[in-house]
Design a protein around this motif. Sequence first.
Motif, PDB file in Angstrom:
ATOM      1  N   UNK A  20       1.476 -69.348  27.457  1.00 13.16           N
ATOM      2  CA  UNK A  20       2.891 -69.559  27.461  1.00 13.16           C
ATOM      3  C   UNK A  20       3.346 -68.453  26.305  1.00 13.16           C
ATOM      4  N   UNK A  21       2.511 -68.038  25.248  1.00 14.73           N
ATOM      5  CA  UNK A  21       3.082 -67.182  24.339  1.00 14.73           C
ATOM      6  C   UNK A  21       3.271 -65.770  25.129  1.00 14.73           C
ATOM      7  N   UNK A  22       2.818 -65.408  26.204  1.00 11.23           N
ATOM      8  CA  UNK A  22       3.461 -64.287  26.808  1.00 11.23           C
ATOM      9  C   UNK A  22       4.787 -64.383  27.300  1.00 11.23           C
ATOM     10  N   UNK A  23       5.281 -65.455  27.436  1.00 10.77           N
ATOM     11  CA  UNK A  23       6.836 -65.464  27.732  1.00 10.77           C
ATOM     12  C   UNK A  23       7.661 -65.305  26.593  1.00 10.77           C
ATOM     13  N   UNK A  24       7.247 -65.595  25.301  1.00  8.70           N
ATOM     14  CA  UNK A  24       7.879 -65.169  24.147  1.00  8.70           C
ATOM     15  C   UNK A  24       7.708 -63.648  23.853  1.00  8.70           C
ATOM     16  N   UNK A  25       6.368 -63.045  24.211  1.00  7.97           N
ATOM     17  CA  UNK A  25       6.240 -61.752  23.783  1.00  7.97           C
ATOM     18  C   UNK A  25       7.146 -60.827  24.687  1.00  7.97           C
ATOM     19  N   UNK A  26       6.968 -61.152  26.183  1.00 10.20           N
ATOM     20  CA  UNK A  26       7.472 -60.362  26.902  1.00 10.20           C
ATOM     21  C   UNK A  26       9.215 -60.370  26.964  1.00 10.20           C
ATOM     22  N   UNK A  27       9.507 -61.711  26.834  1.00  6.69           N
ATOM     23  CA  UNK A  27      10.978 -61.684  26.715  1.00  6.69           C
ATOM     24  C   UNK A  27      11.655 -61.397  25.435  1.00  6.69           C
ATOM     25  N   UNK A  28      10.931 -61.807  24.372  1.00  6.49           N
ATOM     26  CA  UNK A  28      11.347 -61.140  23.073  1.00  6.49           C
ATOM     27  C   UNK A  28      11.358 -59.700  22.779  1.00  6.49           C
ATOM     28  N   UNK A  29      10.195 -59.076  23.454  1.00 11.22           N
ATOM     29  CA  UNK A  29      10.256 -57.478  23.351  1.00 11.22           C
ATOM     30  C   UNK A  29      11.114 -56.901  24.101  1.00 11.22           C
ATOM     31  N   UNK A  30      11.525 -57.348  25.329  1.00 13.15           N
ATOM     32  CA  UNK A  30      12.724 -56.776  26.099  1.00 13.15           C
ATOM     33  C   UNK A  30      13.791 -56.887  25.336  1.00 13.15           C
ATOM     34  N   UNK A  31      14.191 -58.105  24.926  1.00  8.59           N
ATOM     35  CA  UNK A  31      15.522 -58.226  23.972  1.00  8.59           C
ATOM     36  C   UNK A  31      15.570 -57.366  22.769  1.00  8.59           C
ATOM     37  N   UNK A  32      14.517 -57.230  22.162  1.00  9.18           N
ATOM     38  CA  UNK A  32      14.522 -56.569  20.992  1.00  9.18           C
ATOM     39  C   UNK A  32      14.603 -55.037  21.351  1.00  9.18           C
ATOM     40  N   UNK A  33      14.146 -54.558  22.311  1.00  8.80           N
ATOM     41  CA  UNK A  33      14.427 -53.068  23.097  1.00  8.80           C
ATOM     42  C   UNK A  33      15.783 -52.642  23.246  1.00  8.80           C
ATOM     43  N   UNK A  34      16.276 -53.835  23.900  1.00 10.04           N
ATOM     44  CA  UNK A  34      17.739 -53.538  24.448  1.00 10.04           C
ATOM     45  C   UNK A  34      18.530 -53.923  23.292  1.00 10.04           C
ATOM     46  N   UNK A  35      18.451 -54.837  22.393  1.00 15.65           N
ATOM     47  CA  UNK A  35      19.338 -55.161  21.170  1.00 15.65           C
ATOM     48  C   UNK A  35      19.146 -53.821  20.307  1.00 15.65           C
ATOM     49  N   UNK A  36      18.127 -53.374  19.976  1.00 14.65           N
ATOM     50  CA  UNK A  36      18.054 -52.216  19.309  1.00 14.65           C
ATOM     51  C   UNK A  36      18.813 -50.854  19.691  1.00 14.65           C
ATOM     52  N   UNK A  37      18.601 -50.548  20.933  1.00 10.46           N
ATOM     53  CA  UNK A  37      19.070 -49.329  21.592  1.00 10.46           C
ATOM     54  C   UNK A  37      20.618 -49.721  21.649  1.00 10.46           C
ATOM     55  N   UNK A  38      21.250 -50.922  22.104  1.00 13.86           N
ATOM     56  CA  UNK A  38      22.639 -51.120  22.048  1.00 13.86           C
ATOM     57  C   UNK A  38      23.316 -51.131  20.671  1.00 13.86           C
ATOM     58  N   UNK A  39      22.700 -51.819  19.764  1.00  6.51           N
ATOM     59  CA  UNK A  39      23.214 -51.902  18.398  1.00  6.51           C
ATOM     60  C   UNK A  39      23.163 -50.567  17.534  1.00  6.51           C
ATOM     61  N   UNK A  40      22.015 -50.021  17.514  1.00  4.25           N
ATOM     62  CA  UNK A  40      22.002 -48.428  16.821  1.00  4.25           C
ATOM     63  C   UNK A  40      22.925 -47.492  17.596  1.00  4.25           C
ATOM     64  N   UNK A  41      22.815 -47.564  19.048  1.00  9.60           N
ATOM     65  CA  UNK A  41      23.377 -46.707  19.586  1.00  9.60           C
ATOM     66  C   UNK A  41      24.976 -46.732  19.693  1.00  9.60           C
ATOM     67  N   UNK A  42      25.472 -47.840  19.413  1.00 10.78           N
ATOM     68  CA  UNK A  42      27.010 -48.140  19.139  1.00 10.78           C
ATOM     69  C   UNK A  42      27.376 -47.716  17.686  1.00 10.78           C
ATOM     70  N   UNK A  43      26.450 -48.381  16.920  1.00  7.39           N
ATOM     71  CA  UNK A  43      26.754 -47.972  15.597  1.00  7.39           C
ATOM     72  C   UNK A  43      26.753 -46.597  15.032  1.00  7.39           C
ATOM     73  N   UNK A  44      25.752 -45.733  15.697  1.00  8.05           N
ATOM     74  CA  UNK A  44      25.667 -44.369  15.345  1.00  8.05           C
ATOM     75  C   UNK A  44      26.256 -43.446  16.143  1.00  8.05           C
ATOM     76  N   UNK A  45      26.844 -43.838  17.260  1.00  6.82           N
ATOM     77  CA  UNK A  45      27.617 -43.308  18.418  1.00  6.82           C
ATOM     78  C   UNK A  45      26.577 -42.442  18.907  1.00  6.82           C
TER      79      UNK A  45
END
Length: 268
Positions: free
Chosen positions: A61-86
Amino acid sequence: MSGNHFKGHEVSCCIKYFIFGFNILFWLLGMALVGIGLWAWSEKGVLSNISSITDLGGLDPVWLFMVVGGVMFILGFAGCIGALRENTFLLKFFSVFLGIIFFLELTTGVLAFVFKDWIKDQLNLFINNNIRAYRDDIDLQNLIDFTQEYWECCGAFGADDWNLNIYFNCTDGNPSREKCGVPFSCCTKDPAEDVINTQCGYDIRAKPDSEQKDYINVKGCVPQFERWLQDNLTLVAGIFIGVALLQIFGICLAQNLVSDIEAVRASW
């Protein structure tokens, strides 16, 4: 002249900081999920022996945390930094990645509807593989116990599926005390009992089928899951539609912000 051009093309602060605020929550939540996954693997000694990740026969079950968390981290990073830094590259990556996830979800839903029997067979195979590995991993064990308790079921299609586990099978050569039994999560619950009887499933499958239903849930988890889906179809459909709309909304906002940024740059 350049001042007039700049006034004609401006980056929307509302869209920019909405995307930033929304994605920073995703980013932090993704980091938290990955952190929980790494902590769980550390507690089980997986990080000190990386090869053990693939040793488990069932689902960790730990894989669920790692995969979902990894996807959310990548999406969040791209959207957050992309918007802030334009940054248009990160915003386009965010849009494309979110679009791919939406397409995969849509494809999975269509295939699941068209190939229902195949999905049922794969679910049966998946559950049986995890039954075999029930005692190999404490997280998997807890997940199976939770599933059987929540849906009041036992095994994939019945209690006899526990013959697949070396500790619960009814073969003559099985020395386990749990021989011909089932996990406690298969047992019917007595509301008057405050303490869980973890031995309630011992020797239960040695009894006639007519007596087993007095002690355990005899229905399998696959048919119980199908019944749960039918009973909660509106809720499940509402969740999927809500998630899909959020994804489409996120893609549109990101693309709108990219257009604003490119228009401003073109006017310089």
